[in-house]
Design a protein around this motif. Structure first.
Motif, PDB file in Angstrom:
ATOM      1  N   VAL A 153      -0.928  -6.856  -3.130  1.00 30.39           N
ATOM      2  CA  VAL A 153      -2.112  -6.001  -3.264  1.00 30.39           C
ATOM      3  C   VAL A 153      -2.247  -5.111  -2.037  1.00 30.39           C
ATOM      4  CG1 VAL A 153      -4.598  -5.943  -3.658  1.00 30.39           C
ATOM      5  CG2 VAL A 153      -3.235  -7.849  -4.571  1.00 30.39           C
ATOM      6  N   PHE A 154      -2.455  -3.798  -2.271  1.00 27.42           N
ATOM      7  CA  PHE A 154      -2.735  -2.863  -1.185  1.00 27.42           C
ATOM      8  C   PHE A 154      -4.158  -2.348  -1.357  1.00 27.42           C
ATOM      9  CE2 PHE A 154       1.653  -3.242  -0.383  1.00 27.42           C
ATOM     10  CZ  PHE A 154       1.881  -2.771   0.914  1.00 27.42           C
ATOM     11  N   PRO A 155      -5.032  -2.666  -0.406  1.00 22.79           N
ATOM     12  CA  PRO A 155      -6.443  -2.286  -0.535  1.00 22.79           C
ATOM     13  C   PRO A 155      -6.684  -0.851  -0.090  1.00 22.79           C
ATOM     14  CG  PRO A 155      -6.124  -3.554   1.450  1.00 22.79           C
ATOM     15  CD  PRO A 155      -4.777  -3.473   0.772  1.00 22.79           C
ATOM     16  N   GLY A 156      -7.962  -0.470   0.003  1.00 23.69           N
ATOM     17  CA  GLY A 156      -8.315   0.879   0.426  1.00 23.69           C
ATOM     18  C   GLY A 156      -8.028   1.110   1.895  1.00 23.69           C
ATOM     19  N   GLY A 157      -7.993   2.385   2.266  1.00 21.99           N
ATOM     20  CA  GLY A 157      -7.694   2.763   3.648  1.00 21.99           C
ATOM     21  C   GLY A 157      -7.101   4.148   3.686  1.00 21.99           C
ATOM     22  N   ALA A 158      -5.884   4.236   4.208  1.00 20.32           N
ATOM     23  CA  ALA A 158      -5.189   5.525   4.313  1.00 20.32           C
ATOM     24  C   ALA A 158      -3.741   5.346   3.892  1.00 20.32           C
ATOM     25  CB  ALA A 158      -5.276   6.061   5.741  1.00 20.32           C
ATOM     26  N   ASP A 159      -3.288   6.232   3.032  1.00 24.98           N
ATOM     27  CA  ASP A 159      -1.957   6.111   2.429  1.00 24.98           C
ATOM     28  C   ASP A 159      -0.818   6.344   3.425  1.00 24.98           C
ATOM     29  OD1 ASP A 159      -0.060   8.612   1.133  1.00 24.98           O
ATOM     30  OD2 ASP A 159       0.220   6.611   0.308  1.00 24.98           O
ATOM     31  N   LEU A 160      -0.947   7.341   4.308  1.00 21.87           N
ATOM     32  CA  LEU A 160       0.163   7.670   5.202  1.00 21.87           C
ATOM     33  C   LEU A 160       0.591   6.507   6.105  1.00 21.87           C
ATOM     34  CD1 LEU A 160      -0.282  11.389   6.341  1.00 21.87           C
ATOM     35  CD2 LEU A 160       1.554  10.392   4.974  1.00 21.87           C
ATOM     36  N   PRO A 161      -0.340   5.765   6.705  1.00 27.55           N
ATOM     37  CA  PRO A 161       0.098   4.601   7.482  1.00 27.55           C
ATOM     38  C   PRO A 161       0.813   3.559   6.640  1.00 27.55           C
ATOM     39  CG  PRO A 161      -2.122   5.236   8.106  1.00 27.55           C
ATOM     40  CD  PRO A 161      -1.770   6.036   6.891  1.00 27.55           C
ATOM     41  N   TYR A 162       0.425   3.427   5.369  1.00 24.28           N
ATOM     42  CA  TYR A 162       1.147   2.506   4.490  1.00 24.28           C
ATOM     43  C   TYR A 162       2.612   2.945   4.374  1.00 24.28           C
ATOM     44  CZ  TYR A 162      -3.402   0.796   2.723  1.00 24.28           C
ATOM     45  OH  TYR A 162      -4.653   0.256   2.597  1.00 24.28           O
ATOM     46  N   PRO A 200      -1.732  -1.733   9.480  1.00 22.54           N
ATOM     47  CA  PRO A 200      -2.044  -0.312   9.711  1.00 22.54           C
ATOM     48  C   PRO A 200      -2.321   0.428   8.407  1.00 22.54           C
ATOM     49  CG  PRO A 200      -0.221  -0.988  11.109  1.00 22.54           C
ATOM     50  CD  PRO A 200      -0.512  -2.144  10.204  1.00 22.54           C
ATOM     51  N   GLY A 201      -3.426   1.160   8.386  1.00 18.26           N
ATOM     52  CA  GLY A 201      -3.836   1.908   7.197  1.00 18.26           C
ATOM     53  C   GLY A 201      -5.030   1.305   6.498  1.00 18.26           C
ATOM     54  N   THR A 202      -5.182  -0.027   6.563  1.00 14.99           N
ATOM     55  CA  THR A 202      -6.309  -0.664   5.886  1.00 14.99           C
ATOM     56  C   THR A 202      -7.582  -0.511   6.714  1.00 14.99           C
ATOM     57  OG1 THR A 202      -5.886  -2.802   6.929  1.00 14.99           O
ATOM     58  CG2 THR A 202      -4.827  -2.394   4.818  1.00 14.99           C
ATOM     59  N   THR A 203      -8.710  -0.618   6.051  1.00 13.84           N
ATOM     60  CA  THR A 203      -9.987  -0.727   6.749  1.00 13.84           C
ATOM     61  C   THR A 203     -10.485  -2.156   6.575  1.00 13.84           C
ATOM     62  OG1 THR A 203     -11.309  -0.094   4.823  1.00 13.84           O
ATOM     63  CG2 THR A 203     -10.525   1.685   6.264  1.00 13.84           C
ATOM     64  N   PRO A 204     -11.158  -2.718   7.598  1.00 14.32           N
ATOM     65  CA  PRO A 204     -11.625  -4.105   7.485  1.00 14.32           C
ATOM     66  C   PRO A 204     -12.506  -4.321   6.261  1.00 14.32           C
ATOM     67  CG  PRO A 204     -11.823  -3.330   9.746  1.00 14.32           C
ATOM     68  CD  PRO A 204     -11.445  -2.138   8.919  1.00 14.32           C
ATOM     69  N   GLY A 205     -13.359  -3.342   5.940  1.00 14.64           N
ATOM     70  CA  GLY A 205     -14.230  -3.491   4.784  1.00 14.64           C
ATOM     71  C   GLY A 205     -13.460  -3.591   3.497  1.00 14.64           C
ATOM     72  N   SER A 206     -12.432  -2.750   3.345  1.00 12.60           N
ATOM     73  CA  SER A 206     -11.639  -2.774   2.112  1.00 12.60           C
ATOM     74  C   SER A 206     -10.917  -4.099   1.945  1.00 12.60           C
ATOM     75  CB  SER A 206     -10.633  -1.621   2.117  1.00 12.60           C
ATOM     76  OG  SER A 206     -11.284  -0.376   2.016  1.00 12.60           O
ATOM     77  N   VAL A 207     -10.365  -4.627   3.025  1.00 10.36           N
ATOM     78  CA  VAL A 207      -9.682  -5.918   2.951  1.00 10.36           C
ATOM     79  C   VAL A 207     -10.663  -7.010   2.553  1.00 10.36           C
ATOM     80  CG1 VAL A 207      -8.417  -7.661   4.264  1.00 10.36           C
ATOM     81  CG2 VAL A 207      -7.912  -5.228   4.611  1.00 10.36           C
ATOM     82  N   LYS A 208     -11.847  -6.998   3.162  1.00 10.31           N
ATOM     83  CA  LYS A 208     -12.856  -8.027   2.871  1.00 10.31           C
ATOM     84  C   LYS A 208     -13.269  -7.995   1.403  1.00 10.31           C
ATOM     85  CE  LYS A 208     -17.470  -9.603   4.316  1.00 10.31           C
ATOM     86  NZ  LYS A 208     -17.073 -10.992   4.620  1.00 10.31           N
ATOM     87  N   HIS A 209     -13.602  -6.802   0.893  1.00 10.90           N
ATOM     88  CA  HIS A 209     -14.008  -6.695  -0.514  1.00 10.90           C
ATOM     89  C   HIS A 209     -12.881  -7.148  -1.445  1.00 10.90           C
ATOM     90  CE1 HIS A 209     -17.904  -4.594  -0.162  1.00 10.90           C
ATOM     91  NE2 HIS A 209     -17.382  -3.957   0.864  1.00 10.90           N
ATOM     92  N   PHE A 268     -15.271  -3.455  -4.868  1.00  6.14           N
ATOM     93  CA  PHE A 268     -16.299  -3.471  -3.837  1.00  6.14           C
ATOM     94  C   PHE A 268     -17.563  -4.167  -4.345  1.00  6.14           C
ATOM     95  CE2 PHE A 268     -15.669  -0.497  -0.055  1.00  6.14           C
ATOM     96  CZ  PHE A 268     -14.320  -0.790   0.021  1.00  6.14           C
ATOM     97  N   ILE A 269     -18.130  -5.010  -3.487  1.00 10.02           N
ATOM     98  CA  ILE A 269     -19.257  -5.872  -3.835  1.00 10.02           C
ATOM     99  C   ILE A 269     -20.540  -5.278  -3.262  1.00 10.02           C
ATOM    100  CG2 ILE A 269     -20.171  -8.216  -3.664  1.00 10.02           C
ATOM    101  CD1 ILE A 269     -17.187  -9.013  -2.919  1.00 10.02           C
TER     102      ILE A 269
END
Length: 686
Positions: free
Chosen positions: A54-63, A9-18, A217-218
């Motif tokens: 490692v914590f990737p991009g997304g939203a801080d509050l769900p983290y 919760p909080g991550t976006t699939p794109g951020s995890v992939k990159h 990000f690639i």
């Protein structure tokens, strides 16, 4: 060691992939980069086997919400154990002492203190206005300035500026925003302060790398994103600076203490290859059986020179003729997006038996089939892909293909897996030298001889037993290899560092693991293989996928079987003995299949009680003393496994004694408990 990328919760699939792809590109094979859930971080003993979290991009509050129970463990991992933490964008907010986001905007404002407090100040953002959740409308190519004056553009979408970062003794600023930010980057009147974009913090014994932008990000991956609000000019700017981006990522990872890939400027990810389907001349009727089953179980169409069909997730093309069809079967493979690519398979033509070395140079099919027993059905239909997504996932996600495979025949082998799978949803890339395989076996729901239900919980034990026996009987002398099973289904090998530090001698010992005190298990052993089982039911049978990755010859990030062959050969020379040969994956896999068929035959027709004595010879846990945390930290001794449901037997010890029992016995489920052999704990899972 592991580099664990949070995926929850909080991550976006794109951020995890990159994040995963960039870290793999720069860190493997020195580290195993995989994804991990908060559940695994809470329940599994990850700290002792992990280099970085490692914590990737997304939203801080769900983290904050999802990870609150594990905050103390993360802080301890960094400050006391010397681990590393990386936070990209949302992860940068999460790793700071205070967050101030979109202040004054009632729809998006997030303001408050944070518990990790790795960066001692405030992460304030968005550094540049225009941010929109779940959108690329506010994305920018942010120009960053490095400490040496060099500049490059990095993808940016909503990240912070680290306020007054230069004023903290434990913080080094690795990059500044070159443009003036839209939020204050200092709370002081010092005009020399610059807006910090990337910081490296020293926290106790550990290092913490936090970023506001997304240097991970690639551009090529971003180019495939389907967002109508994505600024069209952005990709061109990012592509122009991509070499500088990679150089910067390499630099900051080294600053954080990582060992990076030395050839990163020349390295290119391997390209997907067709899957070669092979069998002996005597069993070529399996090709006909496979094709007929596909026609019955899927909607097949003949398209020119191949058969095309769809599974539940993937599309497939089946060709005939290894050499004649190789070019046609390679053409459809989308190497930029392996998950979505058509998967291609090739079977032999009428005048072929095995693929030639011109088709593949990395697998000796004749060696495999000459070692496989003639009477073996298990492993008699070999699927081999030099580079593929995942042997287990490909079959597990496509039931119609799985149900079309001839019973008890398939071994699926991959040299390089781009999307390997592990327990808890972890994913990773396994490099060359790590033999990835999935054996497909079918077992009756009820034994035809004992008329008892088949207790498939034991299969995980027995599959690893089959591999252990294959390794230690590979040739005379291999019984000295220090490999043992960690309950329930991981294979461990002695750490070379431990071996040298204790000045051990293993020659002629048929490795007796009692040479290693139980209290030394943590420094003494390293993981060399793991097993993942997926189970399906078709009619009156179980179909099980036994997925295993075994480190045969890649010494990073732990150790390998062949490293230990070299170590034993030094001892053998001192004792006047000939050298042991390096293990060949083809021969070992065939021996694994030979043992697996024999073991499963006994299991189904006679019962597991006839196999447990062999399993105990290979496991680490006889007489190990543990604490049962769900039973008031009761001390107990591990004495075996129940023969009905495969439960772990733990007998309670009298207070102060290591050998007298109270008479109370506990039974624990493999999948209902976390058994941490390193800490001697058994903890009830939620």
């Amino acid at each position: 060691m592991n580099v664990l990328v949070y995926n929850g919760p909080g991550t976006t699939p794109g951020s995890v992939k990159h994040t995963v792809e960039t870290l793999r590109y720069l860190l493997e094979p020195h580290y195993a980069v995989s994804t991990v859930s908060s559940k695994v971080l809470l329940q599994e003993p990850w700290q002792t086997k992990t280099s970085a979290l490692v914590f990737p991009g997304g939203a801080d509050l769900p983290y904050v919400k999802e990870c609150r129970p594990i905050i103390p463990a993360i802080k301890d991992f960094i400050s006391k154990q010397g681990g590393k933490f990386i936070g990209f964008c949302a992860g940068g907010y999460f790793g700071s002492s205070r967050v101030e986001f979109c202040q004054g905007d009632l729809t998006m404002e997030v303001t408050g203190n944070r518990d990790l407090q790795f960066f001692p100040g405030t992460a304030r953002g968005p550094a540049f206005s225009g941010f929109k959740y779940k959108s690329e409308a506010g994305a920018k190519a942010a120009l960053l300035t490095l400490s040496n004056g060099a500049q490059f553009h990095s993808y940016y979408n909503g990240g912070s500026v680290f306020v007054d970062a230069d004023s903290y003794d434990n913080v080094e600023v690795l990059a500044y925003y070159a443009q003036e930010t839209d939020v204050p980057y200092t709370d002081n009147s010092d005009s020399s302060v610059k807006p910090a974009a990337v910081v490296l913090c020293t926290v106790g014994r550990g290092k913490v790398l936090l970023t506001g932008p997304h240097p991970e990000f690639i551009p090529k991956v971003l180019e495939k994103a389907h967002d109508n609000e994505f600024p069209p000019h952005l990709i061109d700017v990012l592509k122009q600076d991509d070499t500088k981006r990679i150089e910067f990522m390499h630099h900051i990872l080294e600053k954080a203490g990582f060992k990076t890939r030395s050839d990163y400027t020349e390295y290119r990810a391997p390209s997907m290859t067709p899957i070669l389907v092979t069998t002996r001349l005597q069993t070529k009727d399996r090709y006909t059986e496979l094709q007929q089953n596909l026609k019955n179980n899927t909607e097949c169409v003949i398209d020119g020179d191949h058969l095309e069909f769809s599974g539940e997730v993937d599309r497939f093309q089946l060709y005939q003729g290894y050499e004649d069809s190789l070019a046609a079967a390679t053409a459809p493979l989308d190497n930029d997006d392996p998950e979505k690519s058509i998967k291609t398979l090739i079977i032999a033509s009428d005048n072929e038996i095995f693929p030639s070395k011109q088709v593949t140079t990395n697998f000796n099919f004749e060696n495999y089939f000459s070692t496989l027993k003639p009477e073996n059905t298990v492993g008699s239909l070999l699927l081999y892909g030099e580079v593929l997504t995942s042997t287990s996932t490909l079959l597990n996600q496509n039931r119609s293909l799985l149900n079309s495979l001839p019973d008890n025949s398939v071994l699926f082998v991959g040299d390089v897996q781009l999307s390997g799978r592990g327990r808890g949803g972890n994913t990773w890339v396994n490099p060359k030298g790590v033999c990835a395989s999935t054996a497909v076996i079918s077992l009756p729901l009820v034994s035809p001889l004992t008329h008892q239900s088949t207790p498939i919980a034991f299969v995980q034990y027995l599959a690893m037993l089959a591999y252990s026996k294959a390794i230690c009987s590979y040739e005379p002398g291999f019984e000295d290899l220090p490999v043992r099973i960690k309950w329930p289904n991981d294979l461990y090998i002695m750490s070379p560092d431990y071996y040298y530090s204790k000045n051990l001698n293993l020659f002629g010992s048929s490795f007796d693991h009692n040479q290693v005190p139980l209290t030394d298990i943590e420094p003494a052993y390293l993981k060399v293989a793991g097993l993942l089982i997926n189970t399906h039911v078709f009619g009156d049978k179980y179909t099980l996928l036994l997925g295993c990755g075994l480190n045969i010859s890649n010494n990073g990030p732990t150790s390998s079987l062949n490293q230990w062959v070299d170590i034993l050969n030094v001892e053998r020379r001192k004792n006047g003995q000939h050298d042991l040969p390096h293990i060949e994956k083809e021969k070992l896999l065939a021996e694994y299949m030979n043992n697996l068929q024999d073991i499963m035959h006994i299991f189904v027709n006679r019962g597991v009680q006839y196999l447990l004595p062999d399993y105990y010879k290979f496991w680490l846990h006889s007489n190990q003393i543990v604490r049962l945390t769900e039973h008031a930290n009761t001390r107990a001794m591990i004495t075996g496994i129940t023969s009905d449901y495969g439960l772990l037997i733990a007998k309670e010890l009298e207070p102060g004694s290591d050998y007298r029992f109270t008479g109370t016995t506990f039974h624990l489920q493999p999948d209902g408990n976390t058994f941490d052999i390193f800490k001697g704990l058994i903890a009830k899972k939620a």
